[in-house]
Write a protein that holds these residues in place. Structure first.
Motif, PDB file in Angstrom:
ATOM      1  N   ALA A  10     -49.373 -41.435 -44.115  1.00  0.00           N
ATOM      2  CA  ALA A  10     -50.669 -40.796 -44.403  1.00  0.00           C
ATOM      3  C   ALA A  10     -50.569 -39.272 -44.294  1.00  0.00           C
ATOM      4  N   LEU A  11     -51.184 -38.572 -45.222  1.00  0.00           N
ATOM      5  CA  LEU A  11     -51.199 -37.105 -45.167  1.00  0.00           C
ATOM      6  C   LEU A  11     -52.132 -36.628 -44.068  1.00  0.00           C
ATOM      7  N   PHE A  12     -53.390 -37.024 -44.131  1.00  0.00           N
ATOM      8  CA  PHE A  12     -54.375 -36.527 -43.162  1.00  0.00           C
ATOM      9  C   PHE A  12     -54.570 -37.536 -42.034  1.00  0.00           C
ATOM     10  N   LEU A  13     -54.266 -37.084 -40.811  1.00  0.00           N
ATOM     11  CA  LEU A  13     -54.359 -37.945 -39.633  1.00  0.00           C
ATOM     12  C   LEU A  13     -55.540 -37.544 -38.751  1.00  0.00           C
ATOM     13  N   SER A  14     -56.152 -38.545 -38.134  1.00  0.00           N
ATOM     14  CA  SER A  14     -57.211 -38.288 -37.157  1.00  0.00           C
ATOM     15  C   SER A  14     -56.566 -37.898 -35.826  1.00  0.00           C
ATOM     16  N   LEU A  15     -57.394 -37.551 -34.850  1.00  0.00           N
ATOM     17  CA  LEU A  15     -56.873 -37.217 -33.521  1.00  0.00           C
ATOM     18  C   LEU A  15     -56.262 -38.447 -32.851  1.00  0.00           C
ATOM     19  N   GLN A  16     -56.602 -39.630 -33.367  1.00  0.00           N
ATOM     20  CA  GLN A  16     -56.005 -40.878 -32.857  1.00  0.00           C
ATOM     21  C   GLN A  16     -54.674 -41.165 -33.554  1.00  0.00           C
ATOM     22  N   ARG A  17     -54.224 -40.202 -34.401  1.00  0.00           N
ATOM     23  CA  ARG A  17     -52.959 -40.289 -35.135  1.00  0.00           C
ATOM     24  C   ARG A  17     -52.944 -41.439 -36.144  1.00  0.00           C
ATOM     25  N   LYS A  18     -54.129 -41.735 -36.687  1.00  0.00           N
ATOM     26  CA  LYS A  18     -54.263 -42.735 -37.743  1.00  0.00           C
ATOM     27  C   LYS A  18     -54.799 -42.064 -39.004  1.00  0.00           C
ATOM     28  N   ARG A  19     -54.621 -42.714 -40.149  1.00  0.00           N
ATOM     29  CA  ARG A  19     -55.127 -42.165 -41.405  1.00  0.00           C
ATOM     30  C   ARG A  19     -56.634 -41.926 -41.290  1.00  0.00           C
ATOM     31  N   MET A  20     -57.083 -40.762 -41.703  1.00  0.00           N
ATOM     32  CA  MET A  20     -58.521 -40.478 -41.695  1.00  0.00           C
ATOM     33  C   MET A  20     -59.217 -41.382 -42.696  1.00  0.00           C
ATOM     34  N   ASN A  21     -60.468 -41.745 -42.390  1.00  0.00           N
ATOM     35  CA  ASN A  21     -61.226 -42.564 -43.327  1.00  0.00           C
ATOM     36  C   ASN A  21     -62.332 -41.749 -43.984  1.00  0.00           C
ATOM     37  N   VAL A  22     -62.999 -42.346 -44.945  1.00  0.00           N
ATOM     38  CA  VAL A  22     -64.026 -41.637 -45.718  1.00  0.00           C
ATOM     39  C   VAL A  22     -65.138 -41.110 -44.816  1.00  0.00           C
ATOM     40  N   ARG A  23     -65.579 -41.932 -43.870  1.00  0.00           N
ATOM     41  CA  ARG A  23     -66.690 -41.528 -42.994  1.00  0.00           C
ATOM     42  C   ARG A  23     -66.333 -40.290 -42.176  1.00  0.00           C
ATOM     43  N   SER A  24     -65.107 -40.229 -41.662  1.00  0.00           N
ATOM     44  CA  SER A  24     -64.743 -39.068 -40.825  1.00  0.00           C
ATOM     45  C   SER A  24     -64.665 -37.789 -41.647  1.00  0.00           C
ATOM     46  N   VAL A  25     -64.263 -37.897 -42.924  1.00  0.00           N
ATOM     47  CA  VAL A  25     -64.256 -36.704 -43.785  1.00  0.00           C
ATOM     48  C   VAL A  25     -65.692 -36.278 -44.096  1.00  0.00           C
ATOM     49  N   GLU A  26     -66.558 -37.239 -44.335  1.00  0.00           N
ATOM     50  CA  GLU A  26     -67.976 -36.926 -44.594  1.00  0.00           C
ATOM     51  C   GLU A  26     -68.581 -36.196 -43.398  1.00  0.00           C
ATOM     52  N   ASN A  27     -68.280 -36.664 -42.195  1.00  0.00           N
ATOM     53  CA  ASN A  27     -68.810 -36.019 -40.983  1.00  0.00           C
ATOM     54  C   ASN A  27     -68.241 -34.619 -40.795  1.00  0.00           C
TER      55      ASN A  27
END
Length: 351
Positions: free
Chosen positions: A260-277
């Motif tokens: 995955a290119l964009f990772l969350s702070l949990q080191r998982k792929r970011m999802n649509v909702r987190s980008v919207e937020n």
């Protein structure tokens, strides 16, 4: 072990499982409809249909005395032949404001009503065309007239302010600043990418590291319907992506999220909702009166590209619109602006 599923394959798999669960809550004959439309619809579209059909059958149970004692499994295909135009007009009225077992006072706008009635029309058409029902009252329903929504987009100075805010974070709350220290380069790369290419948020979160070619300035994305295309990005997007990827190399992703290119702070792929937020968080500071979403960033890019090139077909192609009329509808005001600017371009006689 086989090759891990791509983001889009994984999403389709999860949606398919979800749809199967939802179909258990619908009358059995609905399964024929979903099988029939599967080749020409996305899994996301079929889920939307399932929600809409569930609302329709729950309306029949609650509002129509003939079906008051029915359970979902009691509805058979013959029910569609018993329903008349007036029943469907009552359903359209019901959709304006209704309650379910889980939620109260659900309100639909004209577009929400239009979508639910369009789902019902598709449902009826499927069985009518196959001559499994004799009547098609849904074909006679007059859909609500839609009022054109104003296109909300960012002005040039607002785009600059937004990116400055993502970069500096000086108007964030104290709690937000704690996160900003860790996510600044990621957020800046993500926002610059959305504003600099006009890609959809689902296309953005689906990106893998090997989808980027800095040599050609190309980006491989999966469009709606699963089609793979390459779009191109400029130097601002390139610099922001490179800075983030340099930082990204020092992060160890969770298993299954390595590509995955964009990772969350949990080191998982970011999802649509987190980008919207994320978009909402920064945009609220810069333009508190405009409700800015990732789709509005896409409109902003389309507007800028059209102003620069004047080529509506290029804008349609880059944005991935299958019909140029969709693009024209979104940029009608700009088209008119260009037409008015043409009035003095052709000189008939020397002054």
């Amino acid at each position: 072990m086989g090759k891990p599923l791509s983001y889009h394959e994984q999403e389709t798999l999860e949606n398919t499982k979800r749809l199967r669960q939802m179909m258990k809550e619908l009358p059995p004959f609905c399964a024929d409809f979903f099988r029939g439309i599967e080749p020409r619809t996305s899994s996301r579209t079929r889920i939307a249909y399932a929600y809409d059909l569930k609302t329709f059958f729950e309306f029949l149970k609650k509002q129509n005395p003939l079906f008051a004692d029915y359970k979902m499994q009691d509805f058979s295909l013959t029910v569609l032949d018993e329903i008349q135009l007036m029943d469907l007009e009552e359903y359209m009225e019901f959709l304006k404001c209704y309650s379910t077992d889980k939620k109260e006072d659900l309100i639909n706008t004209e577009r929400g009503i239009m979508r639910k009635m369009s789902s019902l029309k598709s449902f009826y058409n499927y069985f009518y065309r196959r001559e499994r029902i004799k009547n098609n009252p849904a074909a006679l329903v007059e859909l609500p007239r839609l009022h054109e929504k104003e296109i909300i987009r960012l002005e040039v100075d607002e785009v600059a302010k937004l990116l400055d805010q993502v970069d500096e974070g000086d108007h964030l709350t104290e709690k937000q600043r704690e996160f900003h220290v860790k996510t600044r380069l990621r957020d800046l790369a993500l926002m610059t990418l959305l504003l600099g290419t006009g890609i959809r948020v689902s296309e953005c979160v689906g990106l893998n590291l090997d989808d980027i070619d800095f040599g050609t300035g190309g980006l491989k994305i999966h469009r709606k319907g699963g089609k793979e295309v390459i779009i191109y990005f400029g130097s601002e997007v390139e610099f922001a992506l490179k800075d983030y990827i340099d930082e990204r190399k020092h992060v160890t992703p969770e298993p299954g999220h390595e590509s995955a290119l964009f990772l969350s702070l949990q080191r998982k792929r970011m999802n649509v909702r987190s980008v919207e937020n994320l978009v909402k968080k920064y945009a609220r500071i810069v333009t508190p009166l405009k409700k800015i979403t990732p789709h509005k960033l896409r409109s902003t890019y389309g507007t800028s590209l059209y102003r620069e090139t004047g080529d509506i077909y290029l804008v349609a192609d880059v944005l991935g619109h299958s019909d140029v009329n969709t693009t024209k509808k979104h940029y009608a005001a700009l088209e008119d602006e260009r037409r008015r600017s043409a009035r003095n371009k052709v000189q008939l006689r020397d002054n």
